[in-house]
Design a protein around this motif. Structure first.
Motif, PDB file in Angstrom:
ATOM      1  N   SER A   1       0.841  -1.192   0.000  1.00 24.83           N
ATOM      2  CA  SER A   1       0.000   0.000   0.000  1.00 24.83           C
ATOM      3  C   SER A   1       0.874   1.239   0.000  1.00 24.83           C
ATOM      4  O   SER A   1       2.027   1.211   0.450  1.00 24.83           O
ATOM      5  N   PHE A   2       0.307   2.335  -0.498  1.00 24.66           N
ATOM      6  CA  PHE A   2       1.026   3.606  -0.492  1.00 24.66           C
ATOM      7  C   PHE A   2       1.256   4.074   0.947  1.00 24.66           C
ATOM      8  O   PHE A   2       2.311   4.629   1.268  1.00 24.66           O
ATOM      9  N   ALA A   3       0.259   3.874   1.796  1.00 22.71           N
ATOM     10  CA  ALA A   3       0.382   4.319   3.180  1.00 22.71           C
ATOM     11  C   ALA A   3       1.546   3.619   3.873  1.00 22.71           C
ATOM     12  O   ALA A   3       2.319   4.247   4.612  1.00 22.71           O
ATOM     13  N   MET A   4       1.685   2.296   3.646  1.00 23.09           N
ATOM     14  CA  MET A   4       2.794   1.581   4.263  1.00 23.09           C
ATOM     15  C   MET A   4       4.130   2.034   3.687  1.00 23.09           C
ATOM     16  O   MET A   4       5.131   2.129   4.403  1.00 23.09           O
ATOM     17  N   ALA A   5       4.163   2.326   2.400  1.00 19.35           N
ATOM     18  CA  ALA A   5       5.403   2.824   1.794  1.00 19.35           C
ATOM     19  C   ALA A   5       5.852   4.112   2.471  1.00 19.35           C
ATOM     20  O   ALA A   5       7.045   4.310   2.739  1.00 19.35           O
ATOM     21  N   GLN A   6       4.905   4.997   2.773  1.00 22.75           N
ATOM     22  CA  GLN A   6       5.250   6.244   3.457  1.00 22.75           C
ATOM     23  C   GLN A   6       5.772   5.977   4.861  1.00 22.75           C
ATOM     24  O   GLN A   6       6.747   6.600   5.304  1.00 22.75           O
ATOM     25  N   ARG A   7       5.128   5.052   5.584  1.00 25.83           N
ATOM     26  CA  ARG A   7       5.580   4.717   6.939  1.00 25.83           C
ATOM     27  C   ARG A   7       6.981   4.106   6.917  1.00 25.83           C
ATOM     28  O   ARG A   7       7.832   4.448   7.740  1.00 25.83           O
ATOM     29  N   VAL A   8       7.216   3.200   5.973  1.00 25.45           N
ATOM     30  CA  VAL A   8       8.518   2.543   5.872  1.00 25.45           C
ATOM     31  C   VAL A   8       9.607   3.558   5.552  1.00 25.45           C
ATOM     32  O   VAL A   8      10.680   3.562   6.174  1.00 25.45           O
ATOM     33  N   ALA A   9       9.353   4.445   4.605  1.00 25.16           N
ATOM     34  CA  ALA A   9      10.354   5.444   4.232  1.00 25.16           C
ATOM     35  C   ALA A   9      10.680   6.368   5.401  1.00 25.16           C
ATOM     36  O   ALA A   9      11.855   6.675   5.657  1.00 25.16           O
ATOM     37  N   ALA A  10       9.661   6.805   6.121  1.00 26.43           N
ATOM     38  CA  ALA A  10       9.888   7.699   7.252  1.00 26.43           C
ATOM     39  C   ALA A  10      10.678   6.999   8.350  1.00 26.43           C
ATOM     40  O   ALA A  10      11.591   7.587   8.961  1.00 26.43           O
ATOM     41  N   GLU A  11      10.354   5.729   8.602  1.00 26.23           N
ATOM     42  CA  GLU A  11      11.056   4.984   9.663  1.00 26.23           C
ATOM     43  C   GLU A  11      12.500   4.690   9.261  1.00 26.23           C
ATOM     44  O   GLU A  11      13.416   4.785  10.089  1.00 26.23           O
ATOM     45  N   LEU A  12      12.715   4.332   8.014  1.00 23.57           N
ATOM     46  CA  LEU A  12      14.083   4.101   7.547  1.00 23.57           C
ATOM     47  C   LEU A  12      14.919   5.369   7.666  1.00 23.57           C
ATOM     48  O   LEU A  12      16.078   5.328   8.095  1.00 23.57           O
ATOM     49  N   ASP A  13      14.331   6.482   7.293  1.00 23.88           N
ATOM     50  CA  ASP A  13      15.027   7.765   7.375  1.00 23.88           C
ATOM     51  C   ASP A  13      15.411   8.075   8.822  1.00 23.88           C
ATOM     52  O   ASP A  13      16.550   8.448   9.119  1.00 23.88           O
ATOM     53  N   ALA A  14      14.460   7.901   9.735  1.00 28.62           N
ATOM     54  CA  ALA A  14      14.720   8.215  11.142  1.00 28.62           C
ATOM     55  C   ALA A  14      15.797   7.308  11.722  1.00 28.62           C
ATOM     56  O   ALA A  14      16.681   7.762  12.462  1.00 28.62           O
ATOM     57  N   ARG A  15      15.743   6.031  11.390  1.00 32.28           N
ATOM     58  CA  ARG A  15      16.692   5.085  11.976  1.00 32.28           C
ATOM     59  C   ARG A  15      18.070   5.150  11.326  1.00 32.28           C
ATOM     60  O   ARG A  15      19.074   4.802  11.952  1.00 32.28           O
ATOM     61  N   ALA A  16      18.117   5.574  10.062  1.00 32.04           N
ATOM     62  CA  ALA A  16      19.405   5.636   9.369  1.00 32.04           C
ATOM     63  C   ALA A  16      20.220   6.855   9.764  1.00 32.04           C
ATOM     64  O   ALA A  16      21.428   6.906   9.504  1.00 32.04           O
ATOM     65  N   LEU A  17      19.564   7.828  10.391  1.00 35.97           N
ATOM     66  CA  LEU A  17      20.251   9.066  10.737  1.00 35.97           C
ATOM     67  C   LEU A  17      21.436   8.781  11.652  1.00 35.97           C
ATOM     68  O   LEU A  17      21.281   8.266  12.757  1.00 35.97           O
ATOM     69  N   GLY A  18      22.637   9.077  11.206  1.00 34.42           N
ATOM     70  CA  GLY A  18      23.828   8.882  12.016  1.00 34.42           C
ATOM     71  C   GLY A  18      24.433   7.497  11.926  1.00 34.42           C
ATOM     72  O   GLY A  18      25.488   7.251  12.513  1.00 34.42           O
ATOM     73  N   ARG A  19      23.772   6.566  11.196  1.00 34.95           N
ATOM     74  CA  ARG A  19      24.330   5.222  11.053  1.00 34.95           C
ATOM     75  C   ARG A  19      25.381   5.215   9.952  1.00 34.95           C
ATOM     76  O   ARG A  19      25.143   5.646   8.835  1.00 34.95           O
TER      77      ARG A  19
END
Length: 226
Positions: free
Chosen positions: A188-206
């Protein structure tokens, strides 16, 4: 040496024609939008789930037609006769259902735009029969508007959406991340948005950035949250 702190970059959505990926899920809707000069009655309703690209397509159409894009909730505060002299796009129409001044403003705009042969694009997540509108005349006009529907994504479109959402966030995933997500995530588009936002937040500084292992952790976390 002082440690450099990772700073989140602003999300800037790319809204040009070349940034919109056309697949079997949306090709008919895109074709109907492209034929805007021949819309029956000079109007079109664009329907699709959250994240399906309604706003993106509205901006593409506005760039081609010179239209003004406005949220439906802003209509009561606007000079409708002035707005009706050119093409208009009114987004999220169901949000004004039950708001009589806003419904009356849209009804007025609808009639003036059609009388002056100015195209009118409307957007919503659902078909008009599901909108609890107060004005019977507005409801009948909305239900009589030709509809272009954006479907949930196929593989090609979902891959393109994930890549765009991550690019908008200045994120570069490892080559195996998006193929892995396509196999594992709800479609779903909604899940794609959630996944992208979570990946962005968790990747910060990695140091490793967005890897398949991180994508797996994100999907597990989102699944636990429901």
């Amino acid at each position: 040496m002082a440690r450099q702190l990772p700073l989140p970059l602003p999300v800037r959505a790319a809204l040009g024609r070349g940034d919109y990926f056309v697949s079997s899920s949306n090709s008919l809707a895109v074709a109907m939008l492209d034929g805007w000069q021949s819309w029956p009655g000079g109007k079109l309703l664009l329907v699709g789930p959250p994240g399906s690209g309604k706003t993106h397509l509205a901006h593409v159409w506005a760039a081609e037609s010179g239209a003004t894009i406005l949220p439906a909730t802003a209509l009561p505060d606007l000079p409708i006769p002035d707005l009706a002299v050119g093409p208009s796009c009114i987004e999220n129409v169901p949000q004004i259902a039950g708001n009589r001044p806003a419904e009356e403003a849209l009804f007025h705009l609808h009639n003036l735009a059609l009388a002056q042969r100015q195209p009118l694009l409307l957007s919503a997540e659902t078909a008009p029969r599901h909108w609890p509108l107060l004005l019977p005349d507005l409801k009948s006009r909305m239900e009589g508007t030709q509809t272009a529907t954006l479907r949930e994504p196929d593989d090609a479109l979902l891959a393109a959406v994930l890549a765009k959402l991550l690019a908008d966030r200045h994120c570069i995933p490892a080559p195996d991340v998006i193929p892995y997500l396509l196999r594992q995530m709800p479609r779903s588009f909604a899940m794609a948005q959630r996944v992208a936002a979570e990946l962005d937040a968790r990747a910060l500084g990695r140091a490793k950035g967005i890897t398949r292992a991180l994508a797996r952790d994100v999907l597990l976390s989102l699944d636990r949250r429901g």
